[in-house]
Design a protein around this motif. Structure first.
Motif, short mmCIF file in Angstrom:
data_model
loop_
_atom_site.label_atom_id
_atom_site.label_comp_id
_atom_site.label_asym_id
_atom_site.label_seq_id
_atom_site.Cartn_x
_atom_site.Cartn_y
_atom_site.Cartn_z
N UNK A 153 0.84 -1.18 0.00
CA UNK A 153 0.00 0.00 0.00
C UNK A 153 0.89 1.24 0.00
N UNK A 154 0.40 2.27 -0.65
CA UNK A 154 1.13 3.54 -0.74
C UNK A 154 1.43 4.08 0.66
N UNK A 155 2.68 4.47 0.93
CA UNK A 155 3.04 4.99 2.26
C UNK A 155 2.25 6.24 2.66
N UNK A 156 1.80 7.03 1.69
CA UNK A 156 0.99 8.21 2.02
C UNK A 156 -0.35 7.81 2.62
N UNK A 157 -0.95 6.73 2.08
CA UNK A 157 -2.22 6.23 2.64
C UNK A 157 -1.99 5.62 4.02
N UNK A 158 -0.89 4.91 4.18
CA UNK A 158 -0.59 4.28 5.47
C UNK A 158 -0.41 5.35 6.54
N UNK A 159 0.29 6.42 6.22
CA UNK A 159 0.48 7.48 7.20
C UNK A 159 -0.84 8.18 7.52
N UNK A 160 -1.73 8.33 6.54
CA UNK A 160 -3.05 8.92 6.79
C UNK A 160 -3.88 8.01 7.68
N UNK A 161 -3.77 6.69 7.47
CA UNK A 161 -4.49 5.73 8.32
C UNK A 161 -3.97 5.80 9.76
N UNK A 162 -2.67 5.90 9.93
CA UNK A 162 -2.09 6.00 11.27
C UNK A 162 -2.53 7.29 11.96
N UNK A 163 -2.60 8.39 11.21
CA UNK A 163 -3.05 9.66 11.78
C UNK A 163 -4.50 9.56 12.24
N UNK A 164 -5.35 8.89 11.46
CA UNK A 164 -6.75 8.70 11.84
C UNK A 164 -6.86 7.85 13.10
N UNK A 165 -6.10 6.78 13.16
CA UNK A 165 -6.13 5.91 14.35
C UNK A 165 -5.64 6.67 15.58
N UNK A 166 -4.59 7.46 15.44
CA UNK A 166 -4.08 8.23 16.57
C UNK A 166 -5.11 9.25 17.06
N UNK A 167 -5.82 9.89 16.14
CA UNK A 167 -6.86 10.86 16.53
C UNK A 167 -8.00 10.17 17.26
N UNK A 168 -8.40 9.00 16.77
CA UNK A 168 -9.48 8.25 17.43
C UNK A 168 -9.06 7.79 18.82
N UNK A 169 -7.82 7.33 18.94
CA UNK A 169 -7.33 6.89 20.25
C UNK A 169 -7.16 8.08 21.19
N UNK A 170 -6.70 9.20 20.69
CA UNK A 170 -6.52 10.39 21.51
C UNK A 170 -7.85 10.88 22.08
N UNK A 171 -8.93 10.74 21.30
CA UNK A 171 -10.26 11.15 21.75
C UNK A 171 -11.00 10.05 22.53
N UNK A 172 -10.30 8.98 22.84
CA UNK A 172 -10.86 7.86 23.61
C UNK A 172 -12.20 7.39 23.03
#
Length: 136
Positions: free
Chosen positions: A1-20
């Motif tokens: 998978x394109x690294x740009x998409x992977x980094x966007x997925x990680x950013x989304x997961x981090x935001x969701x985890x940060x907001x509990x």
């Protein structure tokens, strides 16, 4: 998978985890889970160049069973006619209008039901997710 998409997925997961958004739990016996879906979109600048890659993780709420997993719910949604009316008011009164792109949005509400969601397969490899589910 394109690294740009992977980094966007990680950013989304981090935001969701940060907001509990969820707790990572073992699925209780007799309970079921709902699935998830990644939605990918590319955001462009006015000149047509790529601004950023945007990824959202959605729970597949349409797989829930009324009365078993959830009760009757109402979601407030702006109708297109309402938006048209507001834009026409802005134009007729020469009011300033600004566009805003929100990076992450979250509903301000507590669930009265226990909803368990499958964690994204892309993140199971990290070990802590193996065999666990997200309790929303």
């Amino acid at each position: 998978m394109n690294p740009l998409w992977v980094s966007a997925m990680k950013a989304e997961m981090e935001a969701l985890q940060h907001n509990r958004t969820w707790d990572l739990v073992t699925l209780p016996k007799g309970e079921c889970t709902i699935g998830y879906k990644w939605v990918f979109s590319v955001k462009y600048l006015v000149d047509g160049s790529v601004d950023r890659y945007k990824v959202r993780l959605f729970a597949k709420g349409f797989t829930q069973i009324l009365g078993k997993i959830f009760g009757a719910k109402f979601a407030l949604v702006a109708k297109l006619n309402t938006i048209r009316l507001l834009v026409s008011l802005v134009v007729s009164h020469s009011w300033p209008l600004h566009q805003l792109d929100v990076n992450n949005t979250f509903l301000n509400g507590d669930l009265s039901e226990t909803i368990n969601m499958d964690p994204p397969l892309d993140f199971w490899a990290q070990g802590e997710y193996s065999g666990n589910v997200y309790c929303l």
